[in-house]
Design a protein around this motif. Structure first.
Motif, PDB file in Angstrom:
ATOM      1  N   ARG A  53       4.169  24.270  15.755  1.00  0.00           N
ATOM      2  CA  ARG A  53       4.534  22.864  15.889  1.00  0.00           C
ATOM      3  C   ARG A  53       5.968  22.620  15.442  1.00  0.00           C
ATOM      4  NH1 ARG A  53       2.399  19.730  19.180  1.00  0.00           N
ATOM      5  NH2 ARG A  53       2.795  17.907  17.860  1.00  0.00           N
ATOM      6  N   MET A  54       6.413  23.337  14.382  1.00  0.00           N
ATOM      7  CA  MET A  54       7.786  23.182  13.903  1.00  0.00           C
ATOM      8  C   MET A  54       8.776  23.567  14.980  1.00  0.00           C
ATOM      9  SD  MET A  54      10.588  25.083  12.699  1.00  0.00           S
ATOM     10  CE  MET A  54       9.884  26.609  12.091  1.00  0.00           C
ATOM     11  N   TRP A  55       8.567  24.738  15.619  1.00  0.00           N
ATOM     12  CA  TRP A  55       9.491  25.177  16.679  1.00  0.00           C
ATOM     13  C   TRP A  55       9.419  24.257  17.897  1.00  0.00           C
ATOM     14  CZ3 TRP A  55      13.357  27.887  15.476  1.00  0.00           C
ATOM     15  CH2 TRP A  55      13.283  28.855  14.489  1.00  0.00           C
ATOM     16  N   GLU A  56       8.257  23.684  18.151  1.00  0.00           N
ATOM     17  CA  GLU A  56       8.131  22.752  19.267  1.00  0.00           C
ATOM     18  C   GLU A  56       8.991  21.512  19.033  1.00  0.00           C
ATOM     19  OE1 GLU A  56       4.651  19.975  21.323  1.00  0.00           O
ATOM     20  OE2 GLU A  56       4.090  21.783  20.175  1.00  0.00           O
ATOM     21  N   HIS A  57       8.927  20.955  17.803  1.00  0.00           N
ATOM     22  CA  HIS A  57       9.763  19.793  17.482  1.00  0.00           C
ATOM     23  C   HIS A  57      11.243  20.159  17.511  1.00  0.00           C
ATOM     24  CE1 HIS A  57       6.433  17.184  16.701  1.00  0.00           C
ATOM     25  NE2 HIS A  57       5.987  17.891  15.660  1.00  0.00           N
ATOM     26  N   TRP A  58      11.566  21.351  17.037  1.00  0.00           N
ATOM     27  CA  TRP A  58      12.962  21.797  17.018  1.00  0.00           C
ATOM     28  C   TRP A  58      13.523  21.903  18.433  1.00  0.00           C
ATOM     29  CZ3 TRP A  58      14.928  26.722  18.643  1.00  0.00           C
ATOM     30  CH2 TRP A  58      16.273  26.920  18.344  1.00  0.00           C
ATOM     31  N   GLN A  59      12.748  22.473  19.351  1.00  0.00           N
ATOM     32  CA  GLN A  59      13.197  22.614  20.731  1.00  0.00           C
ATOM     33  C   GLN A  59      13.383  21.248  21.381  1.00  0.00           C
ATOM     34  OE1 GLN A  59      14.107  25.559  22.258  1.00  0.00           O
ATOM     35  NE2 GLN A  59      14.930  24.084  23.735  1.00  0.00           N
ATOM     36  N   LYS A  60      12.444  20.335  21.103  1.00  0.00           N
ATOM     37  CA  LYS A  60      12.594  18.980  21.656  1.00  0.00           C
ATOM     38  C   LYS A  60      13.858  18.318  21.111  1.00  0.00           C
ATOM     39  CE  LYS A  60       7.702  17.927  22.506  1.00  0.00           C
ATOM     40  NZ  LYS A  60       6.575  17.051  22.143  1.00  0.00           N
ATOM     41  N   GLY A  61      14.142  18.537  19.823  1.00  0.00           N
ATOM     42  CA  GLY A  61      15.359  17.984  19.238  1.00  0.00           C
ATOM     43  C   GLY A  61      16.603  18.516  19.917  1.00  0.00           C
ATOM     44  N   ILE A  74      16.950  12.995  16.152  1.00  0.00           N
ATOM     45  CA  ILE A  74      16.753  12.843  14.705  1.00  0.00           C
ATOM     46  C   ILE A  74      15.262  12.879  14.366  1.00  0.00           C
ATOM     47  CG2 ILE A  74      16.794  11.091  12.887  1.00  0.00           C
ATOM     48  CD1 ILE A  74      19.321  12.497  12.906  1.00  0.00           C
ATOM     49  N   ILE A  75      14.460  12.155  15.161  1.00  0.00           N
ATOM     50  CA  ILE A  75      13.020  12.100  14.883  1.00  0.00           C
ATOM     51  C   ILE A  75      12.402  13.491  15.000  1.00  0.00           C
ATOM     52  CG2 ILE A  75      10.824  11.181  15.705  1.00  0.00           C
ATOM     53  CD1 ILE A  75      12.353   8.645  16.553  1.00  0.00           C
ATOM     54  N   CYS A  76      12.781  14.237  16.054  1.00  0.00           N
ATOM     55  CA  CYS A  76      12.205  15.574  16.245  1.00  0.00           C
ATOM     56  C   CYS A  76      12.628  16.543  15.139  1.00  0.00           C
ATOM     57  CB  CYS A  76      12.624  16.118  17.611  1.00  0.00           C
ATOM     58  SG  CYS A  76      11.847  15.259  19.005  1.00  0.00           S
ATOM     59  N   TYR A  77      13.914  16.521  14.789  1.00  0.00           N
ATOM     60  CA  TYR A  77      14.379  17.412  13.724  1.00  0.00           C
ATOM     61  C   TYR A  77      13.723  17.066  12.388  1.00  0.00           C
ATOM     62  CZ  TYR A  77      18.034  19.392  16.696  1.00  0.00           C
ATOM     63  OH  TYR A  77      18.721  20.043  17.678  1.00  0.00           O
ATOM     64  N   THR A  78      13.545  15.777  12.135  1.00  0.00           N
ATOM     65  CA  THR A  78      12.900  15.357  10.890  1.00  0.00           C
ATOM     66  C   THR A  78      11.454  15.840  10.836  1.00  0.00           C
ATOM     67  OG1 THR A  78      14.331  13.413  10.830  1.00  0.00           O
ATOM     68  CG2 THR A  78      12.369  13.387   9.431  1.00  0.00           C
ATOM     69  N   MET A  93      21.046  21.901  12.073  1.00  0.00           N
ATOM     70  CA  MET A  93      20.946  21.114  13.293  1.00  0.00           C
ATOM     71  C   MET A  93      20.970  19.619  12.974  1.00  0.00           C
ATOM     72  SD  MET A  93      20.919  23.211  15.778  1.00  0.00           S
ATOM     73  CE  MET A  93      20.465  22.082  17.080  1.00  0.00           C
ATOM     74  N   LEU A  94      20.269  19.226  11.908  1.00  0.00           N
ATOM     75  CA  LEU A  94      20.238  17.816  11.558  1.00  0.00           C
ATOM     76  C   LEU A  94      21.614  17.338  11.119  1.00  0.00           C
ATOM     77  CD1 LEU A  94      18.646  15.247  11.240  1.00  0.00           C
ATOM     78  CD2 LEU A  94      17.963  15.989   8.952  1.00  0.00           C
ATOM     79  N   THR A  95      22.304  18.140  10.304  1.00  0.00           N
ATOM     80  CA  THR A  95      23.618  17.728   9.801  1.00  0.00           C
ATOM     81  C   THR A  95      24.698  17.823  10.857  1.00  0.00           C
ATOM     82  OG1 THR A  95      23.974  19.976   9.002  1.00  0.00           O
ATOM     83  CG2 THR A  95      23.102  18.386   7.434  1.00  0.00           C
ATOM     84  N   SER A  96      24.438  18.512  11.966  1.00  0.00           N
ATOM     85  CA  SER A  96      25.447  18.619  13.019  1.00  0.00           C
ATOM     86  C   SER A  96      25.412  17.453  13.992  1.00  0.00           C
ATOM     87  CB  SER A  96      25.243  19.925  13.806  1.00  0.00           C
ATOM     88  OG  SER A  96      24.006  19.898  14.495  1.00  0.00           O
ATOM     89  N   LEU A  97      24.440  16.570  13.875  1.00  0.00           N
ATOM     90  CA  LEU A  97      24.362  15.433  14.788  1.00  0.00           C
ATOM     91  C   LEU A  97      25.481  14.448  14.484  1.00  0.00           C
ATOM     92  CD1 LEU A  97      20.524  14.762  14.833  1.00  0.00           C
ATOM     93  CD2 LEU A  97      21.893  15.980  16.525  1.00  0.00           C
ATOM     94  N   ASN A 102      22.975   9.567  12.610  1.00  0.00           N
ATOM     95  CA  ASN A 102      22.475   9.602  11.248  1.00  0.00           C
ATOM     96  C   ASN A 102      22.439   8.219  10.625  1.00  0.00           C
ATOM     97  OD1 ASN A 102      22.070  12.519  10.300  1.00  0.00           O
ATOM     98  ND2 ASN A 102      23.979  12.619  11.459  1.00  0.00           N
ATOM     99  N   VAL A 103      23.417   7.393  11.025  1.00  0.00           N
ATOM    100  CA  VAL A 103      23.377   6.018  10.531  1.00  0.00           C
ATOM    101  C   VAL A 103      22.121   5.316  11.010  1.00  0.00           C
ATOM    102  CG1 VAL A 103      24.516   3.782  10.713  1.00  0.00           C
ATOM    103  CG2 VAL A 103      25.870   5.828  10.304  1.00  0.00           C
ATOM    104  N   CYS A 104      21.812   5.509  12.294  1.00  0.00           N
ATOM    105  CA  CYS A 104      20.582   4.898  12.835  1.00  0.00           C
ATOM    106  C   CYS A 104      19.358   5.389  12.090  1.00  0.00           C
ATOM    107  CB  CYS A 104      20.451   5.208  14.332  1.00  0.00           C
ATOM    108  SG  CYS A 104      21.751   4.464  15.351  1.00  0.00           S
ATOM    109  N   TRP A 105      19.324   6.707  11.837  1.00  0.00           N
ATOM    110  CA  TRP A 105      18.151   7.244  11.135  1.00  0.00           C
ATOM    111  C   TRP A 105      18.066   6.691   9.726  1.00  0.00           C
ATOM    112  CZ3 TRP A 105      16.915   9.870   6.775  1.00  0.00           C
ATOM    113  CH2 TRP A 105      15.628  10.430   6.732  1.00  0.00           C
ATOM    114  N   THR A 106      19.229   6.618   9.033  1.00  0.00           N
ATOM    115  CA  THR A 106      19.217   6.150   7.653  1.00  0.00           C
ATOM    116  C   THR A 106      18.771   4.699   7.572  1.00  0.00           C
ATOM    117  OG1 THR A 106      21.009   7.670   7.173  1.00  0.00           O
ATOM    118  CG2 THR A 106      20.623   5.937   5.569  1.00  0.00           C
ATOM    119  N   ARG A 107      19.254   3.889   8.525  1.00  0.00           N
ATOM    120  CA  ARG A 107      18.886   2.469   8.490  1.00  0.00           C
ATOM    121  C   ARG A 107      17.423   2.260   8.826  1.00  0.00           C
ATOM    122  NH1 ARG A 107      24.177   0.006  11.681  1.00  0.00           N
ATOM    123  NH2 ARG A 107      25.661   0.222   9.939  1.00  0.00           N
ATOM    124  N   SER A 108      16.893   3.097   9.724  1.00  0.00           N
ATOM    125  CA  SER A 108      15.514   2.903  10.157  1.00  0.00           C
ATOM    126  C   SER A 108      14.499   3.520   9.215  1.00  0.00           C
ATOM    127  CB  SER A 108      15.318   3.502  11.546  1.00  0.00           C
ATOM    128  OG  SER A 108      15.525   4.900  11.503  1.00  0.00           O
TER     129      SER A 108
END
Length: 483
Positions: A53-61, A74-78, A93-97, A102-108
């Protein structure tokens, strides 16, 4: 004999069978196709399911990132990080976005301050709080770093390490971001702390090997820049290499050499001394560091000599000779410093030691002759004529081409009443330099009313010529009549 019934029940078997039938009807409804399945096959173990499941979310991200759908990425990587929070690739991968994602993710996100009332020692950021709170804390730190808010990120992570100093994962996380922001020295420190707590920590080992590779690459670039004459660029690259691997003696040796060439002698000495400490005694690395340290002392002494700081130059050359006693150039340089300081005995001793290490060296022989000549002049001024004659004779033995030595010896012999021997020395000096005013002045006293050519063609002159032929093995040119 039948075994006794272990788990007796008062519920009749008919009621149990009816309960099973009602449960199956609730699950499958009227369908009968799955009634005969007793156990699902191919499901696998729980860790395998989580990894899948982890690799599935990573690929979708990755797919969302490639199409600029940052919020979905962001949602998939998280989700992937929540299944495996310590996989560095997911963090990268998350920090390279882009920052706006990231602002959107942080606010939400609904990140709540994490203030556990008490914690037990652990080796994971999730200890002492719920998994959701730990994941929120982790992701908020990742996003702060991705947004470039490095001080805030460090503040959160440092607070975690203050509460749990035996947390190798936290050290690795901080080392990962130190490496990303090229603070390599701090990255190395945190890696070593993590490996001390957990020597087999895979993420720490991987990052440590990456630092070693970075150090070697930076060293290669430094060498290329130095060969091209860009010493400052080479110095910058080798400094990066040292930050990546501060235990590599060869890096300190190279930086010390560059600093010596840039005339930063104090820093060069420190680096080369450090390289010597890190090297195995007697190894090629130790010998090279030692050689460069001696050259640094010598170059610094030459610099001080040019500025007239002779005492300081003598001390530096003494330091060099304490570590290297077989370098004739250092003895010769210290002898020159002593000579200029008027310490003739010390100067003569150093020059003679240099000559022993380099027999037949005409430059050193010339310096010995100069010291002996100066000593002879002092004896001559003090009316110690015998001592003066002896010093001038030794000076001539080391440098028989200097006319002034013959002239001064002639003066000492004349004062001792050795007039004929003094005339021969004057003739020798005339053969070497027939136009020197001092020689001509003494010649008029010892050869009254005679020209230079007449002196050289006299019996004394011919004997002087034969003597020079033996010494120099090349007869001097006969001066012209108008000389």
């Amino acid at each position: 004999m039948e075994a006794p019934e272990l788990f007796a029940t008062a519920v009749p078997e008919e009621q149990l069978e009816g309960g099973r039938e009602r449960a199956l009807r609730r699950i499958f409804g009227p369908s009968q196709c799955l009634r005969s399945v007793e156990r699902p096959r191919g499901v696998g173990s729980l860790p395998a399911i989580v990894q899948g499941r982890m690799w599935e979310h990573w690929q979708k991200g990755r797919d969302f990132s490639s199409s600029d759908r940052w919020e979905e990425a962001i949602i998939c990587y998280t989700k992937a990080i929540s299944l495996d929070p310590w996989r560095p690739l997911l963090v990268a991968m998350l920090t390279s976005l882009p920052c706006r994602a990231n602002v959107c993710w942080t606010r939400s996100s609904t990140v709540r301050p994490w203030r556990p009332s008490h914690r037990q020692p652990s080796c994971s950021l999730t200890a002492g709080c719920s998994a959701r709170e730990a994941l929120s804390l982790f992701c908020s730190m990742v996003c702060l770093a991705a947004l470039g808010e490095f001080p805030e990120f460090l503040q959160m992570l440092n607070r975690e390490l203050e509460e749990d100093v035996r947390n190798p994962d936290a050290y690795v996380l901080r080392a990962f971001f130190y490496n990303r922001f090229e603070q390599l020295a701090l990255c190395h420190q945190d890696i070593q702390r993590a490996l001390k707590l957990e020597p087999q920590h895979r993420a720490a080992q991987a990052l440590w090997h990456r630092l070693l590779r970075q150090g070697q690459e930076a060293k290669s670039q430094a060498v290329l820049k130095a060969l091209c004459g860009d010493l400052h660029g080479a110095l910058y690259k080798i400094s990066l290499a040292i930050e990546s691997d501060p235990l590599a003696a060869e890096f300190f040796t190279l930086r010390g050499t560059l600093l010596r060439l840039l005339k930063n002698f104090s820093a060069a000495s420190k680096d080369l001394a450090r390289a010597r400490e890190l090297s195995t005694v007697g190894s090629p690395e130790a010998r090279e560091a030692q050689r460069q340290l001696v050259l640094t002392y010598n170059d610094c002494a030459v610099h001080c000599y040019a500025l007239g700081r002779l005492d300081e130059a003598v001390k530096l050359l003494g330091e060099a000779l304490r570590d290297e006693r077989m370098e004739q150039g250092i003895y010769a340089n210290r002898g020159e410093c002593f000579f200029r300081l008027g310490e003739l005995a010390y100067a003569l001793a150093d020059y003679q030691q240099a000559l022993e290490l380099s027999p037949g060296n005409r430059v050193v022989q010339g310096r010995i002759a100069a010291v002996l000549h100066e000593k002879g002049r002092q004896d001559l001024a003090a009316r110690r004529f015998l001592e003066a004659e002896a010093c001038f004779s030794m000076a001539i033995e080391h440098d028989p081409r200097e006319a002034l030595y013959y002239l001064d010896r002639a003066m000492a012999k004349w004062c001792l009443g050795k007039v004929e021997s003094a005339r021969e020395d004057v003739a020798l000096s005339l053969w070497l330099n027939p136009t020197d005013s001092k020689i001509l002045s003494l010649a008029r006293h010892l050869f009254p009313r005679k020209t230079v050519q007449a002196i050289l063609r006299s019996e004394t002159g011919r004997l002087a010529q034969q003597t020079l032929d033996k010494i120099l093995q090349c007869p001097p040119r006969l001066p012209s009549d108008d000389a």
